[in-house]
Enzyme design. Sequence first.
Site, short mmCIF file in Angstrom:
data_model
loop_
_atom_site.label_atom_id
_atom_site.label_comp_id
_atom_site.label_asym_id
_atom_site.label_seq_id
_atom_site.Cartn_x
_atom_site.Cartn_y
_atom_site.Cartn_z
N HIS A 17 0.84 -1.21 0.00
CA HIS A 17 0.00 0.00 0.00
C HIS A 17 0.87 1.25 0.00
O HIS A 17 0.63 2.19 -0.75
CB HIS A 17 -0.87 0.06 1.27
N LYS A 41 -16.55 -6.91 5.48
CA LYS A 41 -15.48 -7.78 6.01
C LYS A 41 -15.40 -7.61 7.52
O LYS A 41 -15.80 -6.58 8.05
CB LYS A 41 -14.13 -7.39 5.40
N ARG A 90 -1.99 -5.89 -8.61
CA ARG A 90 -0.93 -6.86 -8.36
C ARG A 90 -0.81 -7.88 -9.48
O ARG A 90 0.23 -8.11 -10.03
CB ARG A 90 -1.18 -7.60 -7.03
N SER A 128 -3.02 -7.61 2.86
CA SER A 128 -3.24 -7.49 4.31
C SER A 128 -3.59 -8.85 4.90
O SER A 128 -3.16 -9.18 6.01
CB SER A 128 -4.38 -6.51 4.59
O1 PNS Z 1 -8.81 -2.57 0.08
P1 PNS Z 1 -10.07 -3.02 -0.59
O2 PNS Z 1 -10.96 -3.76 0.40
O3 PNS Z 1 -9.82 -3.80 -1.85
O4 PNS Z 1 -10.86 -1.67 -1.01
C1 PNS Z 1 -12.07 -1.74 -1.71
C2 PNS Z 1 -12.72 -0.35 -1.85
C3 PNS Z 1 -12.81 0.36 -0.53
C4 PNS Z 1 -11.91 0.49 -2.80
C5 PNS Z 1 -14.15 -0.61 -2.44
O5 PNS Z 1 -14.79 -1.60 -1.69
C6 PNS Z 1 -15.04 0.63 -2.45
O6 PNS Z 1 -14.79 1.56 -3.20
N1 PNS Z 1 -16.08 0.62 -1.60
C7 PNS Z 1 -17.02 1.71 -1.45
C8 PNS Z 1 -18.41 1.36 -2.02
C9 PNS Z 1 -18.45 1.65 -3.49
O7 PNS Z 1 -18.32 2.77 -3.92
N2 PNS Z 1 -18.59 0.59 -4.33
C10 PNS Z 1 -18.56 0.71 -5.78
C11 PNS Z 1 -19.90 0.68 -6.40
S1 PNS Z 1 -20.81 -0.80 -6.07
#
Ligand code: PNS
Length: 161
Positions: A17, A41, A90, A128
Amino acid sequence: MKIAICPGSFDPVTLGHLDIISRASRLFDKVIVAVLCNTSKNPSFTVEERIGLLKEVTKDYANVEVDSFSGLLVDYAKEKGAVAVVKGLRAVSDFEYEFQMSMINKKLYPEVETVYLNTSQDYMYLSSSVVKQIASFGGDISNFVPASIHRKIVERLQKNS
Ligand code: PNS
């Protein structure tokens, strides 16, 4: 002023990150690292703890801020006046999910671009969840998390296991 959002769960922040955040900080005037609050989660670290760890590891980056958000990422990006969302890629396995997210976000808010940075080779395998698993079994995570927060992460994850 070009603002980018680096969103994620950061449970906890890893060297992978930090690599993406530091590279984004060279591309944009301001980078907001945004911790998602309303995740389904089951997190190991509270949002406050994750913010604290992120602040510690980004304290030397003058143009990086740490914040949290709930709800839709695009609404948060709009509120902050961000021009881009920066994510690390990745491997091919990340692509499908990320591609879907960027398409949906583009439909919801066409003004924001999703920018992918290829993860540096050293961190291709890192996540993570891998860090949490290794630490919970007493393994060495010093190559995976920033040195300044290593102890805090180990203490917390060993306590949880
Ligand atoms: O580190 P992660 O868990 O891969 O991050 C995922 C994240 C936070 C980028 C993603 O879950 C997100 O943007 N969530 C907010 C809700 C949202 O806007 N979803 C997209 C439309 S369904």
